[in-house]
Design a protein around this motif. Structure first.
Motif, PDB file in Angstrom:
ATOM      1  N   ILE A 292     -43.832   8.627  -7.092  1.00 28.62           N
ATOM      2  CA  ILE A 292     -44.074  10.200  -6.866  1.00 28.62           C
ATOM      3  C   ILE A 292     -42.923  10.464  -5.499  1.00 28.62           C
ATOM      4  O   ILE A 292     -42.894   9.752  -4.644  1.00 28.62           O
ATOM      5  N   ALA A 293     -42.252  11.632  -5.854  1.00 28.18           N
ATOM      6  CA  ALA A 293     -41.049  11.713  -4.824  1.00 28.18           C
ATOM      7  C   ALA A 293     -41.020  13.256  -4.935  1.00 28.18           C
ATOM      8  O   ALA A 293     -41.356  14.056  -5.876  1.00 28.18           O
ATOM      9  N   THR A 294     -40.054  13.828  -3.655  1.00 31.47           N
ATOM     10  CA  THR A 294     -39.931  15.377  -3.772  1.00 31.47           C
ATOM     11  C   THR A 294     -38.394  15.226  -3.784  1.00 31.47           C
ATOM     12  O   THR A 294     -37.536  14.300  -3.217  1.00 31.47           O
ATOM     13  N   CYS A 295     -37.802  16.728  -4.038  1.00 37.43           N
ATOM     14  CA  CYS A 295     -36.511  17.007  -3.732  1.00 37.43           C
ATOM     15  C   CYS A 295     -36.404  18.474  -3.607  1.00 37.43           C
ATOM     16  O   CYS A 295     -37.037  19.188  -3.919  1.00 37.43           O
ATOM     17  N   HIS A 296     -35.209  18.685  -2.856  1.00 36.61           N
ATOM     18  CA  HIS A 296     -34.830  20.303  -2.691  1.00 36.61           C
ATOM     19  C   HIS A 296     -34.561  20.739  -3.906  1.00 36.61           C
ATOM     20  O   HIS A 296     -33.451  20.462  -4.469  1.00 36.61           O
TER      21      HIS A 296
END
Length: 309
Positions: free
Chosen positions: A262-266
């Motif tokens: 699980i990861a986030t990005c702009h």
């Protein structure tokens, strides 16, 4: 049911009495929605609500104009900056060079000023002096913020998910709640590079991130991910804001080891997400099973689109 816990009271401890009183005088309904407190040397105090910046008067009124706004002087900047570093600047060389630190409670303190460059290291920033602006980003625990995504992506067990959204859209808040929910069911490793998610202090997490969550606090992503896979055998691995050089290789290593991510990005949209080189590469390699996009403004932290990849 969504419940919210703001870390605004922790931010008060960083402020001078004048600035603290002005913020505390803001009507409660607005005060509890503050996302950022900004101090700029020689200018006026502002706060951000729903992505929009307002000037603050001494009696707590919010205004679109600087008239009657609270003046920010050198001592307001200097005291807040030093308190963020627990009055021990020499102990936080890396954080000063990076331009931010996570304070007690999980609030992220960003700052800028005059960079001192290291001529022996490709003129990278060695330290920062003459601090001219400080931005306190208020951390929030929003219990229930991740439930909608959980229902869509994890109803059948662990999966890999990429969450996109522009800055200050609630990505970290949603990620924290996902850790709380999934870390109560599965063995989870959290790579908390900036200590924003867990707000760990002396090894104890101040935020709720799940009973079966192992926290790698202040590790860089590459070392944190590789160590987690080797020593904690997680079922799910969580990290924030991917996109830097080396992130893709670290995440590929985890996936090849059988770990879900699980990861986030702009990224303000799915189309923008696909244009980010590191993220696009991972998506093409089928690293992620799902993609989620969060809204901004009044939709801050809310799921606005969801994709099966």
């Amino acid at each position: 049911m969504i419940r919210e816990k703001s870390k605004l009271n922790d931010a008060y401890e960083l402020l001078t009495p004048k600035i603290r009183c002005a913020v505390a005088a803001i009507p409660e309904m607005e005060r509890q929605r503050i996302q950022e407190i900004r101090l700029r040397l020689g200018k006026k105090l502002t706060v951000t609500l729903f992505g929009k910046e307002y000037f603050v008067t001494c009696d707590g009124r919010l205004s679109a104009t600087a008239n009657d706004g609270v003046d920010v002087f050198f001592e307001d900047i200097d005291i807040t900056y030093k308190r963020a570093f627990r009055n021990s600047l020499h102990s936080y060389h890396r954080e000063i060079a990076n331009g931010y630190i996570t304070a007690d409670g999980g609030n992220r303190i960003g700052f800028c000023g005059t960079a001192v460059l290291d001529s022996t290291d490709n003129y990278s920033v060695e330290t920062v002096k003459h601090i001219s602006s400080v931005n306190i980003r208020i951390a929030r625990e929003v219990f229930g913020a991740g439930e909608d995504i959980c229902a869509k992506a994890f109803s059948n067990g662990p999966s890999s998910l990429i969450i996109g959204g522009p800055p200050a859209c609630g990505k970290t808040t949603v990620l924290r709640d996902l850790c709380r929910i999934l870390g109560g069911k599965y063995r989870l490793s959290l790579i908390d590079e900036r200590n924003e998610i867990s707000a760990s202090k002396d090894g104890l997490t101040q935020n709720s991130v799940g009973e079966m969550t192992d926290v790698f606090n202040s590790y860089n992503k590459l070392e944190g991910i590789m160590t987690a896979v080797k020593v904690m055998s997680p079922m799910i691995l969580v990290c924030d804001e991917i996109g830097a050089k080396g992130d893709a290789a670290a995440l590929e290593y985890a996936v090849n080891s059988g770990v879900k991510l699980i990861a986030t990005c702009h990224a303000g949209s799915f189309e923008e997400m696909k244009k980010r080189s590191g993220v696009s590469k991972l998506m093409k390699e089928k690293v992620f099973d799902y993609a989620a996009i969060l809204g901004t403004g009044s939709m801050c932290g809310q799921l606005i689109s969801f994709y099966k990849l």
